[in-house]
Design an enzyme around this catalytic site. Structure first.
Site, mmCIF file in Angstrom:
data_model
loop_
_atom_site.group_PDB
_atom_site.id
_atom_site.type_symbol
_atom_site.label_atom_id
_atom_site.label_comp_id
_atom_site.label_asym_id
_atom_site.label_seq_id
_atom_site.Cartn_x
_atom_site.Cartn_y
_atom_site.Cartn_z
ATOM 1 C CB CYS A 37 -10.810 7.148 36.107
ATOM 2 S SG CYS A 37 -12.568 7.317 35.096
ATOM 3 C CE LYS B 211 -10.888 6.124 40.226
ATOM 4 N NZ LYS B 211 -11.520 6.152 39.698
ATOM 5 C CD GLU C 287 -10.750 3.228 35.914
ATOM 6 O OE1 GLU C 287 -10.956 3.634 37.293
ATOM 7 O OE2 GLU C 287 -11.498 3.716 35.274
#
Length: 317
Positions: free
Chosen positions: A163, A129, A43
C-alpha cells in the site's frame, strides 16, 4: 523467459478466516488450472482489511466496545506457523504456484500487516509493512528492515511493497537494489491515482508491477460485530478494486479493473527488463552514488535482549 501472472481481485470473508483461506485455496486452484504461475492477493486478505472500522477510538480514550471489537479482529489474525499458512503453502506446493498473499500476522499481543511469499517449496519468506497509515497504527504494529528481503524465483527476484509504503522513496530504492524483477503491491488504495503510482514505479524500477486490491461491498462487512463509520447501503462499495499489471516501460498489460471480482492476468516477458535498462537503471548507471547514498538497517529490532546482546536492543551485524 516468460510467465503468466495474475492478480486476484476479491474480498475477504471478514472475521471468518477459515472461509477466507478456503476461498484463497479455491482461487489458487482456479488460477493454476488457467496456466497461472504467479498469483498476487490483496493487502490483508487473510485476516481482513476492515475498511471503515474505527474501533470507537478517541484521542486520549478507548472504550470497552472498541476493545471488544479489536479482540474479534485479533482472533481473526493468523500466526505465521499456524494451520492457515500451512494450508496455503500446501496448495502452492500442490499447484507448483508462486503466491504473494497479504495477511494479518499475529505475534504475541501485536498484529502486523504482512505479506507472505509462497512457492513450490512452501513458505519462502515474508515482509511486514514498515509504516501503517493513519488509523491503521491503532491496530497494526510497525515492521522493521529485517523483512525487506526479496525472494528468488525462476524469473528473478520477487518482492512486495504494501500500500502506501509505495510512497516511501527510500523503501523503493531498497527493493530496486535487490534487482527485483517482479514488484508486487498489495493495497487497499482504490483511487484513480493509484494506477498512476504503479505506472511510475514500473518505469522507475524497470520492473514488472502487479497491484492487487479487494473488491468489497458494504453487505460483506459484518456491521453487527464491527462498527463501520462509512455511510451507505448494502450495495455501496467499500473498496472497488483497481488491480492492474504494468511492464517496465510503463505499458499497462492488464487492468485496472473496478467494481467487480476478477482474476486479472498478463504474460510477463522478462527480456523487457534489460532492454528497458538501456537508458535507465536506478541503482546502476543512473544512480550517481557520488552524490546520493542510502543506508538500510536490516537488523531485527527487539524490545528486550536477553544474555550478552547489545544494551540498545539492536542487533549489529
Amino acid at each position: 523467459m516468460k510467465l503468466l501472472a495474475a492478480v486476484a481481485q476479491t474480498a475477504s470473508v471478514l472475521l471468518d478466516t477459515p472461509a477466507t483461506v478456503e476461498n484463497a485455496i479455491a482461487l489458487m486452484a482456479r488460477a493454476a488450472g488457467e496456466g497461472v504461475q504467479l498469483l498476487v492477493f490483496p493487502e490483508a486478505y487473510i485476516g481482513g482489511y476492515p475498511k471503515g472500522a474505527d474501533f470507537h477510538i478517541y484521542i486520549g480514550a478507548r472504550t470497552p466496545m472498541g476493545r471488544a471489537e479489536y479482540k474479534r479482529y485479533f482472533d481473526a489474525a493468523v500466526d505465521l506457523d499456524g494451520p492457515e499458512i500451512a494450508a496455503l503453502a500446501q496448495a502452492a506446493v500442490q499447484h507448483k504456484l508462486y503466491v504473494v498473499v497479504g495477511i494479518i500476522e499475529r505475534e504475541g499481543g501485536t498484529l502486523y500487516c504482512t505479506v507472505v511469499y509462497l512457492g513450490p517449496e512452501g513458505v519462502l519468506g515474508k515482509h511486514r509493512k514498515l509504516m501503517p497509515t493513519a488509523l491503521e497504527r491503532l491496530v497494526w504494529g510497525f515492521g522493521d528492515g529485517s523483512t525487506l528481503q526479496a525472494v528468488d524465483t525462476p524469473w528473478g527476484k520477487l518482492g512486495a511493497v504494501i500500500c502506501w509504503e509505495n510512497y516511501m522513496p527510500a523503501l523503493r530504492m531498497a527493493m530496486y537494489q535487490q534487482r527485483v524483477a517482479i514488484y508486487c503491491a498489495p493495497t487497499a488504495d482504490d483511487r484513480d491515482s493509484w494506477a498512476a503510482t504503479m505506472t511510475h514505479i514500473a518505469m522507475e524500477g524497470r520492473c514488472f508491477v502487479l497491484s492487487a486490491c479487494q473488491h468489497v461491498r458494504r453487505s460483506q462487512f459484518p456491521d453487527d460485530r464491527l462498527h463501520n463509520a462509512i455511510e451507505g447501503g448494502p450495495d455501496s462499495v467499500l473498496m472497488r478494486g483497481g488491480g492492474l499489471i504494468v511492464d517496465p516501460l510503463g505499458r499497462v498489460l492488464a487492468g485496472p479493473v473496478y467494481n467487480e471480482d476478477a482474476l486479472i492476468k498478463a504474460e510477463l516477458d522478462l527480456s523487457v527488463i534489460p532492454a528497458a535498462q538501456m537508458d535507465f537503471d536506478p541503482v546502476g548507471h543512473y544512480a550517481r552514488p557520488d552524490v546520493f547514498s542510502l543506508h538500510v538497517n536490516t537488523a531485527p529490532q527487539r524490545a528486550v535482549v536477553l544474555g550478552n546482546g547489545p544494551v540498545s536492543g539492536v542487533d549489529h551485524g
